[in-house]
Write a protein that holds these residues in place. Sequence first.
Motif, PDB file in Angstrom:
ATOM      1  N   ALA A  71      36.573 -21.127  22.704  1.00 47.64           N
ATOM      2  CA  ALA A  71      37.645 -20.746  21.780  1.00 47.64           C
ATOM      3  C   ALA A  71      39.007 -20.941  22.439  1.00 47.64           C
ATOM      4  CB  ALA A  71      37.468 -19.292  21.343  1.00 47.64           C
ATOM      5  N   ARG A  72      39.142 -20.524  23.691  1.00 49.55           N
ATOM      6  CA  ARG A  72      40.418 -20.687  24.387  1.00 49.55           C
ATOM      7  C   ARG A  72      40.678 -22.152  24.712  1.00 49.55           C
ATOM      8  NH1 ARG A  72      43.153 -16.596  26.692  1.00 49.55           N
ATOM      9  NH2 ARG A  72      45.048 -17.126  27.870  1.00 49.55           N
ATOM     10  N   LEU A  73      39.621 -22.873  25.039  1.00 54.58           N
ATOM     11  CA  LEU A  73      39.764 -24.290  25.354  1.00 54.58           C
ATOM     12  C   LEU A  73      40.323 -25.055  24.154  1.00 54.58           C
ATOM     13  CD1 LEU A  73      39.332 -26.227  27.673  1.00 54.58           C
ATOM     14  CD2 LEU A  73      36.979 -26.585  26.903  1.00 54.58           C
ATOM     15  N   LYS A  74      39.924 -24.663  22.957  1.00 52.17           N
ATOM     16  CA  LYS A  74      40.477 -25.283  21.746  1.00 52.17           C
ATOM     17  C   LYS A  74      41.988 -25.091  21.693  1.00 52.17           C
ATOM     18  CE  LYS A  74      36.446 -24.821  18.706  1.00 52.17           C
ATOM     19  NZ  LYS A  74      35.939 -24.184  17.456  1.00 52.17           N
ATOM     20  N   VAL A  75      42.435 -23.862  21.981  1.00 52.77           N
ATOM     21  CA  VAL A  75      43.868 -23.550  21.935  1.00 52.77           C
ATOM     22  C   VAL A  75      44.627 -24.367  22.971  1.00 52.77           C
ATOM     23  CG1 VAL A  75      45.596 -21.736  22.245  1.00 52.77           C
ATOM     24  CG2 VAL A  75      43.465 -21.227  21.038  1.00 52.77           C
ATOM     25  N   LEU A  76      44.103 -24.418  24.199  1.00 52.64           N
ATOM     26  CA  LEU A  76      44.795 -25.148  25.263  1.00 52.64           C
ATOM     27  C   LEU A  76      44.851 -26.642  24.974  1.00 52.64           C
ATOM     28  CD1 LEU A  76      43.491 -23.369  28.506  1.00 52.64           C
ATOM     29  CD2 LEU A  76      45.449 -22.792  27.060  1.00 52.64           C
ATOM     30  N   ARG A  77      43.794 -27.188  24.400  1.00 49.08           N
ATOM     31  CA  ARG A  77      43.803 -28.617  24.088  1.00 49.08           C
ATOM     32  C   ARG A  77      44.763 -28.933  22.934  1.00 49.08           C
ATOM     33  NH1 ARG A  77      37.327 -30.073  24.785  1.00 49.08           N
ATOM     34  NH2 ARG A  77      37.387 -30.254  27.073  1.00 49.08           N
ATOM     35  N   ILE A  78      44.898 -28.003  22.018  1.00 43.28           N
ATOM     36  CA  ILE A  78      45.869 -28.191  20.938  1.00 43.28           C
ATOM     37  C   ILE A  78      47.282 -28.177  21.505  1.00 43.28           C
ATOM     38  CG2 ILE A  78      46.917 -27.006  18.953  1.00 43.28           C
ATOM     39  CD1 ILE A  78      44.067 -26.308  18.061  1.00 43.28           C
ATOM     40  N   ILE A  79      47.541 -27.294  22.467  1.00 42.94           N
ATOM     41  CA  ILE A  79      48.842 -27.257  23.130  1.00 42.94           C
ATOM     42  C   ILE A  79      49.124 -28.596  23.798  1.00 42.94           C
ATOM     43  CG2 ILE A  79      50.130 -26.240  25.064  1.00 42.94           C
ATOM     44  CD1 ILE A  79      48.728 -23.589  24.442  1.00 42.94           C
ATOM     45  N   GLU A  80      48.150 -29.112  24.538  1.00 45.20           N
ATOM     46  CA  GLU A  80      48.319 -30.398  25.223  1.00 45.20           C
ATOM     47  C   GLU A  80      48.599 -31.515  24.224  1.00 45.20           C
ATOM     48  OE1 GLU A  80      45.818 -33.153  28.364  1.00 45.20           O
ATOM     49  OE2 GLU A  80      44.760 -32.235  26.676  1.00 45.20           O
ATOM     50  N   GLU A  81      47.846 -31.536  23.135  1.00 41.93           N
ATOM     51  CA  GLU A  81      48.022 -32.597  22.139  1.00 41.93           C
ATOM     52  C   GLU A  81      49.412 -32.541  21.512  1.00 41.93           C
ATOM     53  OE1 GLU A  81      46.133 -34.108  17.867  1.00 41.93           O
ATOM     54  OE2 GLU A  81      45.158 -32.501  18.993  1.00 41.93           O
ATOM     55  N   MET A  82      49.874 -31.331  21.162  1.00 42.88           N
ATOM     56  CA  MET A  82      51.186 -31.206  20.528  1.00 42.88           C
ATOM     57  C   MET A  82      52.306 -31.588  21.475  1.00 42.88           C
ATOM     58  SD  MET A  82      51.027 -27.952  17.927  1.00 42.88           S
ATOM     59  CE  MET A  82      50.662 -26.701  19.164  1.00 42.88           C
ATOM     60  N   LYS A  83      52.170 -31.244  22.752  1.00 39.80           N
ATOM     61  CA  LYS A  83      53.184 -31.628  23.728  1.00 39.80           C
ATOM     62  C   LYS A  83      53.210 -33.144  23.914  1.00 39.80           C
ATOM     63  CE  LYS A  83      55.441 -28.015  24.993  1.00 39.80           C
ATOM     64  NZ  LYS A  83      56.908 -27.974  24.788  1.00 39.80           N
ATOM     65  N   THR A  84      52.041 -33.738  23.917  1.00 39.22           N
ATOM     66  CA  THR A  84      51.960 -35.186  24.058  1.00 39.22           C
ATOM     67  C   THR A  84      52.613 -35.881  22.879  1.00 39.22           C
ATOM     68  OG1 THR A  84      49.887 -34.983  25.287  1.00 39.22           O
ATOM     69  CG2 THR A  84      50.383 -37.141  24.372  1.00 39.22           C
ATOM     70  N   ARG A  85      52.457 -35.290  21.695  1.00 38.04           N
ATOM     71  CA  ARG A  85      53.022 -35.877  20.480  1.00 38.04           C
ATOM     72  C   ARG A  85      54.489 -35.495  20.272  1.00 38.04           C
ATOM     73  NH1 ARG A  85      49.392 -37.606  16.536  1.00 38.04           N
ATOM     74  NH2 ARG A  85      47.194 -37.376  17.046  1.00 38.04           N
TER      75      ARG A  85
ATOM     76  N   ILE B 147      45.878 -19.742  17.635  1.00 40.77           N
ATOM     77  CA  ILE B 147      45.575 -18.454  18.286  1.00 40.77           C
ATOM     78  C   ILE B 147      44.866 -17.525  17.304  1.00 40.77           C
ATOM     79  CG2 ILE B 147      46.612 -16.365  19.261  1.00 40.77           C
ATOM     80  CD1 ILE B 147      48.815 -18.166  20.425  1.00 40.77           C
ATOM     81  N   LYS B 148      45.372 -17.492  16.078  1.00 43.44           N
ATOM     82  CA  LYS B 148      44.766 -16.628  15.046  1.00 43.44           C
ATOM     83  C   LYS B 148      43.331 -17.052  14.756  1.00 43.44           C
ATOM     84  CE  LYS B 148      45.436 -14.971  10.310  1.00 43.44           C
ATOM     85  NZ  LYS B 148      46.297 -15.036   9.102  1.00 43.44           N
ATOM     86  N   ASN B 149      43.104 -18.366  14.697  1.00 42.75           N
ATOM     87  CA  ASN B 149      41.770 -18.865  14.353  1.00 42.75           C
ATOM     88  C   ASN B 149      40.765 -18.751  15.494  1.00 42.75           C
ATOM     89  OD1 ASN B 149      42.703 -19.564  11.815  1.00 42.75           O
ATOM     90  ND2 ASN B 149      43.076 -21.706  12.349  1.00 42.75           N
ATOM     91  N   ASN B 150      41.258 -18.797  16.728  1.00 41.66           N
ATOM     92  CA  ASN B 150      40.330 -18.879  17.864  1.00 41.66           C
ATOM     93  C   ASN B 150      40.304 -17.659  18.776  1.00 41.66           C
ATOM     94  OD1 ASN B 150      39.343 -21.767  17.619  1.00 41.66           O
ATOM     95  ND2 ASN B 150      41.556 -22.124  17.670  1.00 41.66           N
ATOM     96  N   LEU B 151      41.438 -16.978  18.934  1.00 37.65           N
ATOM     97  CA  LEU B 151      41.493 -15.880  19.905  1.00 37.65           C
ATOM     98  C   LEU B 151      41.760 -14.520  19.257  1.00 37.65           C
ATOM     99  CD1 LEU B 151      43.551 -17.601  22.774  1.00 37.65           C
ATOM    100  CD2 LEU B 151      41.071 -17.279  22.621  1.00 37.65           C
TER     101      LEU B 151
END
Length: 479
Positions: free
Chosen positions: A42-56, A71-75
């Motif tokens: 669940a946390r890994l999903k959040v961190l990967r979304i952060i990485e993707e958004m920063k990359t974009r 965060i609401k959906n996963n943590l």
Amino acid sequence: MEDNAVPPPPIPGDQGGPHVDMYLVTPSFELSLDEFEEYALARLKVLRIIEEMKTRNVPPENFRSALETSIKNNLTSAKSAEESKKIDVASHFILRAAYCRTEDLRRWFIAQEGRLFRHRLEGIVRFNSGNVSLLRDFLERNEFDLDRVTRDEKERLRQNLQSIPGSPNPMEFNVTEYCKVPFVQALELVKKRECYVEKGFAYVPLPNIVSIVCEKFRASLSKSLALASQVFGQVAEEENSRIGPLLKSMNSQYTGSGAPSAITDANGENLVTAATVDALAAQSMPLCMQQLHSGLKRDHKLKHQGRLQFGLFLKGAGMTMDEHLLFFQREFTRIMTAEQFTKQYSYSIRHMHGKEGKRASYTPYTCTKIIFGNAPQAAVEHHGCPYKHYDDQNLSALLTKLNIGTISERDAILSLKKDGHFQLACQKHFEVKHPDAKHAEGVKLDDVGNHPNSWFSASVSYHNSKAGVSSAVEGEKEL
């Protein structure tokens, strides 16, 4: 988890504000193995979304909104705020253990956790409409030793402090708290000219202290990861039958919208077979898998890493074990006997499909795992990510040979590769090969660039949509 640890101190979330934690104390609660894996992913999903958004380069407002949703959906637990805090704390420490192993993993984890921490810390002030009481409470709870600027000193420096860009207006200045810290702790603010420096000290408005706190968080996390890395081997060995394997494979776990699924045709049959794989490779495989397929057809063999990367991809795309064996045997037996193939390679394929050894179900490699994996040896190995592991000249020649896009489109792909945006380069490749894909019926683009199987699935759906052919992803067909 350590049984002798004391619970962490209360955090600002207790007062209704956003949940923020420095993660200084290891939690002592117990988790089942299912919870252990569930929380971590669940946390890994959040961190990967952060990485993707920063990359974009997602705009700040959109970044905050999308991250809050994740965060609401996963943590966040529907049961209680206390349960949400448990998930958050547990997941952080699990991933801390999983990502301490190598320098690359530690660097990635610190970067994403630092961004998540900053988001939450800034949320404290936003939650309270600019009032810094929750921020002040957080700093006190975590024993931040900040030197408060006295009223007399603030008045003496009024003109200098008010000259800082973005400083409080004259009415707000009187009630704004200022802190004095060694300027080396406020280098980010100094660089942005968001503080006043005098005699080696930086004078910072309390709301701007976030940068300094975030830097301390990163430093603390970096130190903890370095210490954890020294004992990881021993812990993983001791827990070999339980959490050891989970920790070792955590960074390669797939966290997209559903695990990669078998692609089926209109009759519900698996689309990827020994008979169809060659045509599908040319039409719909991402560049990394095309290169593995090309290397296999040319050399009639693949090295170990190549067999794993390509084999798990084919498995994830729906190729059955029997078809997998048939396809590889057909190629390998061009340079060896059927008996040699059976003796040297068939066991590993059966193992890959969970029919030998631990009978575990192995998942296809994600883009992250491929990018951070071992680089292939030129000419003899074909695994890896071409955007990461090929030099500019070889990649340019390959794109030209495959007739991918126009010269300007190929230049755009190469530019992303040169800037280190390997996954964005792969996404650009997809866009070039699949014009107007976002408007094609049934094409899911969410994880294109994050997982080869998602790239492949989206490409197959795109071509079927253009041809008016029905296909489905197993598990998503209408009942």
